[in-house]
Design an enzyme around this catalytic site. Structure first.
Site, PDB file in Angstrom:
ATOM      1  N   GLU A  11       0.802  -1.188   0.144  1.00 29.08           N
ATOM      2  CA  GLU A  11      -0.012   0.163  -0.026  1.00 29.08           C
ATOM      3  C   GLU A  11       0.846   1.391  -0.027  1.00 29.08           C
ATOM      4  O   GLU A  11       0.493   2.066  -0.864  1.00 29.08           O
ATOM      5  CB  GLU A  11      -0.744   0.124   1.204  1.00 29.08           C
ATOM      6  N   GLU A  48      -3.870  -9.420   3.965  1.00 32.65           N
ATOM      7  CA  GLU A  48      -4.426  -9.084   5.244  1.00 32.65           C
ATOM      8  C   GLU A  48      -5.656 -10.021   5.289  1.00 32.65           C
ATOM      9  O   GLU A  48      -6.127 -10.471   6.358  1.00 32.65           O
ATOM     10  CB  GLU A  48      -4.977  -7.672   4.900  1.00 32.65           C
TER      11      GLU A  48
HETATM   12  C1  3H9 Z   1      -1.412  -4.848   6.976  1.00 35.73           C
HETATM   13  O1  3H9 Z   1      -0.238  -4.584   6.471  1.00 35.73           O
HETATM   14  C2  3H9 Z   1      -2.721  -4.058   7.436  1.00 35.73           C
HETATM   15  C3  3H9 Z   1      -2.458  -2.949   6.518  1.00 35.73           C
HETATM   16  O2  3H9 Z   1      -3.372  -3.256   5.263  1.00 35.73           O
HETATM   17  C4  3H9 Z   1      -3.398  -1.582   7.001  1.00 35.73           C
HETATM   18  C5  3H9 Z   1      -3.306  -1.226   8.421  1.00 35.73           C
HETATM   19  C6  3H9 Z   1      -4.044   0.160   8.502  1.00 35.73           C
HETATM   20  N1  3H9 Z   1       4.279  -7.664  11.626  1.00 35.73           N
HETATM   21  O3  3H9 Z   1       7.371 -15.217   8.674  1.00 35.73           O
HETATM   22  P1  3H9 Z   1       9.082 -15.211   9.188  1.00 35.73           P
HETATM   23  C7  3H9 Z   1       7.539 -11.324  12.077  1.00 35.73           C
HETATM   24  S1  3H9 Z   1      -1.278  -6.436   7.713  1.00 35.73           S
HETATM   25  C8  3H9 Z   1       5.011  -8.034  12.789  1.00 35.73           C
HETATM   26  O4  3H9 Z   1       9.365 -16.212  10.179  1.00 35.73           O
HETATM   27  P2  3H9 Z   1       9.852 -15.499   6.616  1.00 35.73           P
HETATM   28  C9  3H9 Z   1       7.280 -12.762  12.368  1.00 35.73           C
HETATM   29  O5  3H9 Z   1       6.373 -12.999  13.282  1.00 35.73           O
HETATM   30  C10 3H9 Z   1      -0.151  -7.434   7.631  1.00 35.73           C
HETATM   31  N2  3H9 Z   1       5.783  -9.101  12.868  1.00 35.73           N
HETATM   32  O6  3H9 Z   1       9.967 -15.112   7.901  1.00 35.73           O
HETATM   33  C11 3H9 Z   1       8.798 -13.427  12.786  1.00 35.73           C
HETATM   34  O7  3H9 Z   1       8.985 -13.135  14.082  1.00 35.73           O
HETATM   35  P3  3H9 Z   1       9.821 -13.991  15.080  1.00 35.73           P
HETATM   36  C12 3H9 Z   1       0.142  -7.712   5.850  1.00 35.73           C
HETATM   37  C13 3H9 Z   1       6.000  -9.656  11.667  1.00 35.73           C
HETATM   38  O8  3H9 Z   1      11.087 -14.866   5.926  1.00 35.73           O
HETATM   39  C14 3H9 Z   1       9.617 -12.627  11.944  1.00 35.73           C
HETATM   40  O9  3H9 Z   1       8.977 -11.588  11.573  1.00 35.73           O
HETATM   41  N3  3H9 Z   1       1.365  -8.343   6.015  1.00 35.73           N
HETATM   42  C15 3H9 Z   1       5.235  -9.233  10.406  1.00 35.73           C
HETATM   43  O10 3H9 Z   1       9.455 -16.900   6.365  1.00 35.73           O
HETATM   44  C16 3H9 Z   1      10.034 -13.298  10.683  1.00 35.73           C
HETATM   45  O11 3H9 Z   1       8.766 -13.814   9.891  1.00 35.73           O
HETATM   46  C17 3H9 Z   1       1.656  -9.889   6.165  1.00 35.73           C
HETATM   47  O12 3H9 Z   1       0.504 -10.395   6.482  1.00 35.73           O
HETATM   48  C18 3H9 Z   1       4.355  -8.267  10.603  1.00 35.73           C
HETATM   49  N4  3H9 Z   1       3.789  -7.860   9.505  1.00 35.73           N
HETATM   50  O13 3H9 Z   1       8.681 -14.536   5.756  1.00 35.73           O
HETATM   51  C19 3H9 Z   1       2.694 -10.466   5.893  1.00 35.73           C
HETATM   52  N5  3H9 Z   1       5.756 -10.123   9.541  1.00 35.73           N
HETATM   53  O14 3H9 Z   1      11.040 -14.285  14.289  1.00 35.73           O
HETATM   54  C20 3H9 Z   1       2.999 -11.240   7.063  1.00 35.73           C
HETATM   55  C21 3H9 Z   1       6.471 -10.827   9.937  1.00 35.73           C
HETATM   56  O15 3H9 Z   1       9.714 -13.609  16.330  1.00 35.73           O
HETATM   57  N6  3H9 Z   1       4.310 -11.861   7.052  1.00 35.73           N
HETATM   58  N7  3H9 Z   1       6.707 -10.748  11.315  1.00 35.73           N
HETATM   59  O16 3H9 Z   1       8.939 -15.237  14.958  1.00 35.73           O
HETATM   60  C22 3H9 Z   1       4.717 -12.822   6.119  1.00 35.73           C
HETATM   61  O17 3H9 Z   1       4.038 -13.255   5.421  1.00 35.73           O
HETATM   62  C23 3H9 Z   1       5.997 -13.334   6.466  1.00 35.73           C
HETATM   63  O18 3H9 Z   1       6.573 -13.135   7.524  1.00 35.73           O
HETATM   64  C24 3H9 Z   1       7.199 -12.771   5.089  1.00 35.73           C
HETATM   65  C25 3H9 Z   1       8.660 -13.212   5.725  1.00 35.73           C
HETATM   66  C26 3H9 Z   1       6.848 -13.388   3.849  1.00 35.73           C
HETATM   67  C27 3H9 Z   1       7.065 -11.226   5.224  1.00 35.73           C
END
Ligand code: 3H9
Length: 699
Positions: A105, A125
């Site tokens: 975004e 999301e």
């Molecule tokens: C959003 O954006 C809302 C908006 O539209 C508007 C709002 C107004 N936040 O998965 P990993 C942490 S909603 C906080 O193992 P990978 C995760 O918990 C969001 N923490 O790595 C982990 O922590 P720990 C939309 C986050 O390389 C560490 O980072 N976005 C977030 O296998 C490593 O993560 C998503 O839904 C976060 N957003 O994969 C994306 N993301 O090491 C969600 C990750 O302590 N994330 N962490 O356990 C993912 O899909 C994967 O993490 C990603 C990396 C592909 C990025």
């Protein structure tokens, strides 16, 4: 000025770098930093254009999910995006890794976007039970078109850079991230390119005929099966067509606010973190050295063995598949080839990729061929004597340091390990059928399994795209052990007055992929029958044991594979059809057991099925068979078709209130039988006023 976003200049281009490890989430300090650095860039007379980039392995992966559920601190993300969109110098987002959710975004708020070829973009999301709440549902359709935006936003799928270019989400693919983006910005300056705001690009939304929405919405509602966020996402995208941009943003905000407060979103966020938490094993430090896994071998080319072999081939790991006869081997390889061919026919795999994967699977007929494998997984018939013979044979051929794994779903891993001279290298790898599709992998720790073998197996599971959960060695481990009382309640309710379709209907409408009887028919009723026979000698004889399932098996009806089980499967169809013969059998079984049939309410069905899972899950926890309550939830959501938007059985227990669950369990205990003896852990937690989440936090 925060340190998580920094500004520097390269020639006439100012570079804004987001540096908030591990994934550059948009935490409050990042949002503030983005505003500060924008102000700095705009005030910098030497800078004529700006580039935004992520430090480390990725662009911005979205809003900071850990901030959800708390009041959002200023500045608000929409305001940040608007500031960039209204910037008086061209801003280029430079994407590598993933630009997800709020990250994409933000990029859509920039005037232009470039990406390296390996990058991916997406608005996931929906998987967190919300919608893109910072303009994504209004801006993405303006660049990618309404249909593509609906597909991406309602499914959350990631789109690779090449496709994003074709869709118009990115403007160019660059070889090198920052130099490429800076060169792109310089070209914009040289061409005097306009400050192109996505909000003004309404050609694609205007071209879309809103009359199409009705049918499209029906399809989204059907696919969502009770989950609210895909429908909320859909409705919000429609506003990009039916409302002016600012009103569309307001509509998006309204739907977003409703979704983020919902139990469904809380459940999905719980599962997001639970999946990642499950990777952490308290007594196996994260820096435990792992063994290299370059080659694998599978014993048994049946349904399970073939599926497991596919997991390795899909990950590019060469795998040998051992069978005892040429015929069985050819049959197994034929099924694998057929599975891949189906995927190719559906357009989800290229012929070239299929050939490459098939080329990685080598059929062999001799144990000696396994001598160089780094991991050998046994997937033979579920019978202890056979497993022991296989492991003894493996012990004599496997190289030193090879992991010897069993795909047993219930048997004692220590007993299997004892038939080798190296029990520290033995581990249970319980895959779920179909193994190439189901994400869960229960890793079963034997008494002597070494930390190195556990750490390697956890890492390998991720490599082959599985969701691993480490569990203890008990009959049925965690998932199947919990399934036992669940299935028993379902069967007991048949004798008390319900019918399979009623029980399955209740559970399915509640959100499960399928109810217990449909599931039994799919998995094969003979599997449970064999297990019941094995357990018969040790089961409690003060309890009543229903026999309907046994009687159905005695009729040679094993479920889908014999075209009949609890239901009929006519003409090879997988759709269960009620069979009056089985209903008759059930009524007679009630009579034979002296049970007067009664009306069983849907509420009772749900409670008895769900609470049986919760009570057994708690027993697994108190015995240390599961590390955390959230691990149990991961097991159920990734292996048993439990809807992630319900958060898993233990999350449900907390949501309902553990005290209420306990009160019902006690009521069942008094009215039914000792199967309902409450787990001590539940009693303790209720007495202390704590939840399963508190239990996990306090570990
Ligand atoms: C959003 O954006 C809302 C908006 O539209 C508007 C709002 C107004 N936040 O998965 P990993 C942490 S909603 C906080 O193992 P990978 C995760 O918990 C969001 N923490 O790595 C982990 O922590 P720990 C939309 C986050 O390389 C560490 O980072 N976005 C977030 O296998 C490593 O993560 C998503 O839904 C976060 N957003 O994969 C994306 N993301 O090491 C969600 C990750 O302590 N994330 N962490 O356990 C993912 O899909 C994967 O993490 C990603 C990396 C592909 C990025």
């Amino acid at each position: 000025m925060t340190t998580s976003v920094r500004y520097e200049r390269q020639g006439q281009v100012g570079v804004i770098t987001v540096d908030n490890p591990p994934v550059n989430a948009l935490s409050q300090h990042v949002r503030q930093g983005l505003l500060d650095c924008l102000a700095q860039g705009l005030a910098d007379d030497e800078a004529r254009a700006l580039v935004m980039v992520g430090a480390g392995r990725t662009f911005i992966a979205g809003a900071d999910i850990r901030e959800f559920g708390k009041p959002l601190a200023d500045p608000d993300l929409n305001g940040v995006i608007e500031a960039y969109e209204n910037a008086t110098k061209p801003v280029v987002a430079a994407i590598h890794g993933t630009a997800l959710g709020g990250g994409l975004e933000v990029a859509l708020g920039c005037h232009y976007r470039v990406a390296v070829a390996a990058a991916k973009v997406g608005l996931p999301e929906v998987k967190l039970g919300i919608l893109p709440g910072a303009g994504g549902t209004q801006r993405l359709p303006r660049v990618a078109g309404v249909e593509a935006a609906i597909d991406m936003i309602t499914t959350g799928k990631f789109v690779p850079a090449g496709k994003a270019l074709k869709l118009g989400i990115v403007d160019a693919i660059v070889d090198e991230l920052v130099p490429g983006a800076v060169a792109f910005a310089e070209k914009l300056l040289a061409e005097n390119a306009p400050l192109r705001r996505v909000r003004d690009m309404d050609e694609k939304v205007k071209a879309f005929d809103p009359a199409r929405f009705e049918a499209m919405r029906k399809a989204v509602v059907k696919a969502a099966r009770g989950q609210m966020s895909p429908v909320g996402c859909f409705d919000s995208v429609t506003a990009s067509v039916t409302l002016p941009f600012e009103d569309g943003l307001k509509r998006e905000r309204e739907i977003f606010t409703g979704l983020i407060e919902s139990d469904q979103s809380k459940a999905l966020r719980h599962i997001f973190f639970a999946e990642r938490e499950a990777l952490k094993i308290p007594d196996v430090p994260s820096d435990t050295p792992t063994l290299p896994i370059r080659t694998a071998a599978i014993i048994g080319a049946g349904t399970m063995g073939g599926g497991i072999a596919m997991c390795f081939a899909n990950a590019g790991i060469p795998v040998k598949l051992l069978e005892m006869t040429r015929e069985a081997l050819d049959r197994g390889l034929g099924i694998i080839g057929g599975n891949y061919a189906n995927t190719v026919a559906k357009g989800r795999l290229t012929q070239e990729a299929m050939d490459k994967r098939m080329g990685l699977i080598e059929g062999v007929l001799d144990y000696d061929a396994l001598s160089e494998a780094d991991i050998i997984i046994e997937a033979v018939f579920e019978e202890m004597d056979i497993k022991k013979k296989v492991f003894a044979a493996l012990d004599s051929v496997a190289k030193a340091g090879a992991i010897l794994a069993s795909n047993t779903s219930t048997l004692d891993v220590d007993e299997i390990a004892a038939s080798t001279s190296r029990p520290e290298f033995v581990i249970g790898t319980h895959f779920f059928s179909p193994a190439n599709v189901m994400p869960l992998l229960e890793l079963v720790r034997g008494a002597k399994t070494s930390n190195q073998v556990i750490a390697t197996s956890m890492k390998l599971a991720r490599t082959i795209a599985k969701v691993p959960v480490l569990v203890g060695n008990c009959d049925g481990f965690v998932g199947n052990r919990m399934l036992e009382p669940y299935g028993q309640q379902a069967e007991l309710m048949l004798l008390e007055g319900a019918m399979p379709a009623q029980v399955d209907g209740v559970m399915q409408r509640w959100g499960l992929a399928m109810g217990p009887f449909t599931m039994g028919d799919m998995a094969g009723l003979d599997v449970g029958w064999r297990i019941r026979k094995r357990r018969a000698a040790t089961r409690r004889n003060d309890l009543f044991w229903p026999t309907v399932a046994d009687q159905i098996c005695e009729m040679g009806r094993f479920g889908q594979k014999t075209k009949a089980g609890y239901y009929l499967y006519e003409g090879g169809s997988r759709v269960p059809v009620t069979d009056p013969k089985i209903e008759q059998l059930i009524v007679e079984a009630s009579k034979a057991a002296g049970i007067e049939r009664r009306e069983i309410s849907d509420e009772e069905i749900l409670k008895r099925c769900l609470y049986a899972l919760i009570n057994e899950g708690a027993k697994c926890l108190e015995e240390g068979m599961a590390i955390r309550a959230s691990d149990v939830d991961v097991i159920y959501c990734f292996g048993y078709g439990f809807p992630a938007w319900r958060g898993g059985p233990m999350f449900q227990a907390d949501l309902i209130g553990l005290d209420k669950v306990l009160a019902d369990i006690k009521r069942f205990h008094a009215a039914l039988d000792d199967r309902w003896k409450p787990a001590k852990l539940i009693e303790t937690l209720v007495a202390e006023g704590r939840s399963f989440a508190d239990y996990d936090r306090g570990r």
